[in-house]
Design an enzyme around this catalytic site. Structure first.
Site, PDB file in Angstrom:
ATOM      1  N   CYS A 115      -8.723  -9.267  -4.719  1.00  0.00           N
ATOM      2  CA  CYS A 115      -9.203  -8.338  -3.699  1.00  0.00           C
ATOM      3  C   CYS A 115     -10.168  -9.086  -2.792  1.00  0.00           C
ATOM      4  CB  CYS A 115      -9.928  -7.177  -4.395  1.00  0.00           C
ATOM      5  SG  CYS A 115     -10.606  -5.965  -3.260  1.00  0.00           S
ATOM      6  N   HIS A 159      -3.513  -0.054  -5.067  1.00  0.00           N
ATOM      7  CA  HIS A 159      -4.753  -0.840  -4.956  1.00  0.00           C
ATOM      8  C   HIS A 159      -5.552  -0.396  -3.721  1.00  0.00           C
ATOM      9  CE1 HIS A 159      -6.986  -4.876  -5.109  1.00  0.00           C
ATOM     10  NE2 HIS A 159      -7.353  -4.356  -3.945  1.00  0.00           N
ATOM     11  N   GLU A 160      -4.865  -0.274  -2.583  1.00  0.00           N
ATOM     12  CA  GLU A 160      -5.576   0.096  -1.354  1.00  0.00           C
ATOM     13  C   GLU A 160      -6.106   1.524  -1.415  1.00  0.00           C
ATOM     14  OE1 GLU A 160      -6.623  -2.084   0.640  1.00  0.00           O
ATOM     15  OE2 GLU A 160      -5.389  -3.632  -0.278  1.00  0.00           O
TER      16      GLU A 160
HETATM   17 CO    CO Z   1      -8.901  -4.642  -2.543  1.00  0.00          CO
END
Ligand code: CO
Length: 188
Positions: A115, A159-160
């Site tokens: 990330c 994830h986003e």
């Molecule tokens: Co991220």
């Protein structure tokens, strides 16, 4: 807005845990500009020369909270090879995306996740759903869309969208058994 590896909000900053709010449509000029800048970051970040020159870390997605704006805006560019070895690119500029259904089957990336907001490595299986259906307004297509995502794209979208809840990928790693085998899970 200048978006690079120095300006992106890191997990040492409590802001990254802030919840993001839905954005009103039609988009304000300000929100549209921000979403286009997020998309441009992702696009430029995978160009080795631009990345080097502008201090960009390669990414497949970025959400607004990662530049300090708690709004439900995210940009994603995922390249995939389909069953016939054809390259497909999934490109989205999403406003207020919502997961409306997710598979019972789980999936995780064999090499773990990373990330832009996390600088240390966190090894382990980030267990997510193998398939998700996402509804959103997409600025690229300029309309409400439904994405039926599987595999890598499904992982990236989850994830986003986690960023909107202040959740980071390593929150999903089992601290007692990071490389736990998940029965029936799709390993990507
Ligand atoms: Co991220």
């Amino acid at each position: 807005m200048l978006i690079n590896n120095d300006t992106i909000v890191k997990d040492s900053d409590p802001k990254i845990r802030q919840k993001s709010k839905p954005v009103s449509l039609p988009l304000s000029k300000e929100d549209e500009t921000l979403l286009r800048e997020l998309f441009q970051y992702v696009k430029d970040s995978t160009d080795p020369e631009l990345a080097e020159a502008n201090n960009l870390r390669p990414a497949v997605g970025i959400s607004a909270i990662q530049v300090g704006v708690p709004k439900q805006l995210t940009a994603v560019i995922v390249h995939e090879v389909d069953n016939e070895e054809k390259e497909i690119t999934h490109e989205y500029m999403l406003v207020n995306p919502k997961i409306v259904s997710s598979s019972v089957q789980k999936a995780y990336l064999n090499s773990g996740e990373g990330c832009l907001s996390v600088q240390e490595e966190h090894e382990g299986h980030v267990v997510r759903s193998a398939r998700v259906t996402v509804k959103a307004f997409d600025l690229i297509q300029n309309k409400e869309i439904t994405i039926r995502a599987r595999g890598y794209l499904a992982i990236v979208l989850q994830h986003e969208l986690d960023h909107f809840k202040g959740v980071l990928f390593y929150d999903h790693i089992n601290p007692n058994n990071p490389f736990e085998e998940i029965e029936g899970a799709l390993v990507i």
